[in-house]
Motif scaffolding. Sequence first.
Motif, PDB file in Angstrom:
ATOM      1  N   UNK A  54      30.113 -16.352 -12.633  1.00  0.00           N
ATOM      2  CA  UNK A  54      28.787 -15.900 -12.207  1.00  0.00           C
ATOM      3  C   UNK A  54      28.518 -16.310 -10.766  1.00  0.00           C
ATOM      4  N   UNK A  55      28.987 -17.505 -10.397  1.00  0.00           N
ATOM      5  CA  UNK A  55      28.794 -17.970  -9.016  1.00  0.00           C
ATOM      6  C   UNK A  55      29.455 -17.007  -8.031  1.00  0.00           C
ATOM      7  N   UNK A  56      30.646 -16.581  -8.373  1.00  0.00           N
ATOM      8  CA  UNK A  56      31.364 -15.687  -7.468  1.00  0.00           C
ATOM      9  C   UNK A  56      30.630 -14.363  -7.310  1.00  0.00           C
ATOM     10  N   UNK A  57      30.139 -13.833  -8.409  1.00  0.00           N
ATOM     11  CA  UNK A  57      29.388 -12.572  -8.357  1.00  0.00           C
ATOM     12  C   UNK A  57      28.116 -12.753  -7.534  1.00  0.00           C
ATOM     13  N   UNK A  58      27.420 -13.865  -7.736  1.00  0.00           N
ATOM     14  CA  UNK A  58      26.194 -14.126  -7.003  1.00  0.00           C
ATOM     15  C   UNK A  58      26.457 -14.232  -5.507  1.00  0.00           C
ATOM     16  N   UNK A  59      27.461 -15.005  -5.128  1.00  0.00           N
ATOM     17  CA  UNK A  59      27.771 -15.198  -3.715  1.00  0.00           C
ATOM     18  C   UNK A  59      28.158 -13.880  -3.061  1.00  0.00           C
ATOM     19  N   UNK A  60      28.983 -13.106  -3.720  1.00  0.00           N
ATOM     20  CA  UNK A  60      29.385 -11.808  -3.161  1.00  0.00           C
ATOM     21  C   UNK A  60      28.195 -10.866  -3.033  1.00  0.00           C
ATOM     22  N   UNK A  61      27.285 -10.906  -3.988  1.00  0.00           N
ATOM     23  CA  UNK A  61      26.095 -10.056  -3.928  1.00  0.00           C
ATOM     24  C   UNK A  61      25.200 -10.456  -2.758  1.00  0.00           C
ATOM     25  N   UNK A  62      25.033 -11.759  -2.544  1.00  0.00           N
ATOM     26  CA  UNK A  62      24.228 -12.223  -1.427  1.00  0.00           C
ATOM     27  C   UNK A  62      24.860 -11.859  -0.090  1.00  0.00           C
ATOM     28  N   UNK A  63      26.161 -12.008  -0.001  1.00  0.00           N
ATOM     29  CA  UNK A  63      26.851 -11.643   1.238  1.00  0.00           C
ATOM     30  C   UNK A  63      26.671 -10.164   1.554  1.00  0.00           C
ATOM     31  N   UNK A  64      26.736  -9.343   0.531  1.00  0.00           N
ATOM     32  CA  UNK A  64      26.534  -7.911   0.722  1.00  0.00           C
ATOM     33  C   UNK A  64      25.088  -7.611   1.114  1.00  0.00           C
ATOM     34  N   UNK A  65      24.167  -8.283   0.471  1.00  0.00           N
ATOM     35  CA  UNK A  65      22.752  -8.057   0.744  1.00  0.00           C
ATOM     36  C   UNK A  65      22.387  -8.403   2.183  1.00  0.00           C
ATOM     37  N   UNK A  66      22.974  -9.473   2.693  1.00  0.00           N
ATOM     38  CA  UNK A  66      22.667  -9.946   4.043  1.00  0.00           C
ATOM     39  C   UNK A  66      23.605  -9.376   5.114  1.00  0.00           C
ATOM     40  N   UNK A  79      24.464 -20.127   1.309  1.00  0.00           N
ATOM     41  CA  UNK A  79      25.320 -19.198   0.564  1.00  0.00           C
ATOM     42  C   UNK A  79      26.656 -19.853   0.257  1.00  0.00           C
ATOM     43  N   UNK A  80      27.170 -20.572   1.217  1.00  0.00           N
ATOM     44  CA  UNK A  80      28.454 -21.239   1.012  1.00  0.00           C
ATOM     45  C   UNK A  80      28.345 -22.339  -0.046  1.00  0.00           C
ATOM     46  N   UNK A  81      27.219 -23.054  -0.060  1.00  0.00           N
ATOM     47  CA  UNK A  81      27.031 -24.115  -1.050  1.00  0.00           C
ATOM     48  C   UNK A  81      27.034 -23.572  -2.471  1.00  0.00           C
ATOM     49  N   UNK A  82      26.549 -22.351  -2.638  1.00  0.00           N
ATOM     50  CA  UNK A  82      26.447 -21.769  -3.979  1.00  0.00           C
ATOM     51  C   UNK A  82      27.808 -21.558  -4.637  1.00  0.00           C
ATOM     52  N   UNK A  83      28.858 -21.676  -3.887  1.00  0.00           N
ATOM     53  CA  UNK A  83      30.205 -21.576  -4.461  1.00  0.00           C
ATOM     54  C   UNK A  83      30.499 -22.779  -5.342  1.00  0.00           C
ATOM     55  N   UNK A 214      15.868 -20.849   2.862  1.00  0.00           N
ATOM     56  CA  UNK A 214      15.491 -19.975   1.748  1.00  0.00           C
ATOM     57  C   UNK A 214      16.433 -18.778   1.689  1.00  0.00           C
ATOM     58  N   UNK A 215      16.852 -18.424   0.484  1.00  0.00           N
ATOM     59  CA  UNK A 215      17.636 -17.212   0.274  1.00  0.00           C
ATOM     60  C   UNK A 215      16.811 -16.225  -0.544  1.00  0.00           C
ATOM     61  N   UNK A 216      16.958 -14.953  -0.208  1.00  0.00           N
ATOM     62  CA  UNK A 216      16.281 -13.878  -0.926  1.00  0.00           C
ATOM     63  C   UNK A 216      17.281 -13.237  -1.880  1.00  0.00           C
ATOM     64  N   UNK A 217      16.861 -13.019  -3.112  1.00  0.00           N
ATOM     65  CA  UNK A 217      17.723 -12.364  -4.093  1.00  0.00           C
ATOM     66  C   UNK A 217      17.119 -11.025  -4.499  1.00  0.00           C
ATOM     67  N   UNK A 218      17.876  -9.971  -4.275  1.00  0.00           N
ATOM     68  CA  UNK A 218      17.540  -8.652  -4.806  1.00  0.00           C
ATOM     69  C   UNK A 218      18.512  -8.411  -5.952  1.00  0.00           C
ATOM     70  N   UNK A 219      18.008  -8.487  -7.182  1.00  0.00           N
ATOM     71  CA  UNK A 219      18.882  -8.426  -8.358  1.00  0.00           C
ATOM     72  C   UNK A 219      19.174  -7.000  -8.813  1.00  0.00           C
ATOM     73  N   UNK A 220      18.769  -6.041  -8.005  1.00  0.00           N
ATOM     74  CA  UNK A 220      19.023  -4.637  -8.325  1.00  0.00           C
ATOM     75  C   UNK A 220      20.443  -4.276  -7.864  1.00  0.00           C
ATOM     76  N   UNK A 221      21.408  -4.969  -8.471  1.00  0.00           N
ATOM     77  CA  UNK A 221      22.813  -4.870  -8.064  1.00  0.00           C
ATOM     78  C   UNK A 221      23.677  -4.649  -9.306  1.00  0.00           C
ATOM     79  N   UNK A 222      24.560  -3.648  -9.303  1.00  0.00           N
ATOM     80  CA  UNK A 222      25.388  -3.382 -10.489  1.00  0.00           C
ATOM     81  C   UNK A 222      26.156  -4.596 -10.994  1.00  0.00           C
TER      82      UNK A 222
END
Length: 519
Positions: A54-66, A79-83, A214-222
């Motif tokens: 789940x961490x990997x999916x989250x980090x990749x989603x944030x990287x894409x979002x930003x 973002x790096x810490x979330x790994x 602060x990080x923003x999460x948009x969870x509208x991601x496949x």
Amino acid sequence: MKHHCIDLKKTGQFSNFFLDYLDGKVELRPFYNHAPKIESFHNAIKEKRYPEAHRQVLVESLQSQYADISLFEEEKDQIQKLVFSNTFTVTTGHQLNLYTGPLYFIYKIVSTIRLAEELKKAYPDYDFVPVYWMATEDHDFDEINYFKLDGKKYQWQSDQTGAVGNFELDKSFREFEKTIPFAAEVFKEAYRKAKTLKDAVLNYVHELFGKKGLLVVDAQVPALKGLFRQVMYEDVFSHAPHKEVVLKTESLESLGYSGQIFPREINFFYMDQGIRERIEQQGDEYLVLNTDLRFSKSELENLIEAHPERFSPNVVLRPLYQETILPNLAYLGGPAEVVYWLQLKGVFDHFSVHFPVLLPRNFALILEPLIIQKMEQLGWSEKDLFQDFDTWKREFVASEASVDFELEEEKERLSDVFDKKGKEAEKLEKSLGESFEAAKVRALKILDQMGKKIRKAEERRLEVQIKRAEAIFDYIQPGGSPQERVVNVMQFLLADPEFIEKLYSVFDPLDFCMNVIEA
């Protein structure tokens, strides 16, 4: 910033349900895991189970979002810490109100950032990332398409439909922009660069809070929605969440508390371009309301597998989705948010998902110099701001009156005269006693009327002080609602660009009080 902390119970703004939770009332303890205290995070950290995948999916989603944003170093570090498995999040969420909407949007985020800071001090072996969860999938446009400033409502009219985060900043929005040339530059730039509403919100939250980590999460991601498939299956086909929420709600109601949210048998919307509509089962078919879409059970199962992003959780399941895709320890929200989570404990237990520490965001009332001056003229302290205006006015006029308009002594003497003479007259003829009693009632009514006239005259004499008080109450409760739920941050930010920064020195996320702040 000078500030004073007022006991929440003395403000009259909060429900007993919410206050009982903060007080740790014994009856409510089965509805949450951890008390809202810094010490609770010791166990919360130990209990949180968050898969590495789940961490990997989250980090990749944030990287894409930003990807299209020039990140601050603080954001990159987070973002790096979330790994790493020793990193957790603390989260708040809110709708995509225009230009941040009411003040408490800002208060939520500042509170969350401050909590992350306090947790790092208390638990230095771990890292804590503050998160703002963007409600990009919400479809109630009328709730978010305006903001209020200096008593005026600025509103964007659009005929777009579906999830508001996907609304395009089209010609109608650009026309709306022209009505607010005074907007702070951070907002002008955020909306200018954006194509959609969620892009704009991401832009200005990044600029306002990115340097705080602060990080923003948009969870509208496949990919993130894919982590929630099991819940989709169980909710749509066996209705497990509905059963669990009903049980908890009934338990709360048996204790005298009212439920804040009401589950449906299916708690997902079907979401696609321009559509976010409820899914409802009718016989062997599943219909998407207000559309021609209908599916068999096997078709819907295949759709969940192939396109989980088309399934959008409602208020019952959004918290569970959040806790599934984030390594989250705490959620900070308003009073209604905090208490509706208590209805969801059974759902979390059913899916074996960690239930976070629930904390209220910080509350505040900002006082401008003119209001402080009016308070001083009236001899008011900060506590006096939370009294009822009509009660204050009645007591103030009574205490300052030059003539006794209650006329209590006069009424008593008059009653005695009528009673005494009525009894004497009644000995002569019984009906005379009744006549004296009727006359007494008429006479007392006349005194009441005269007392009211005297009171009105006293109010006119004290008009300056009463007008001052009215101005204060109109300021702190515009339209009858607390300032923080109405006024936009630009009322203070335009006058003081450091306004938000100053809030960090005032807010303590673990001190539950109303902060009365002198701007």
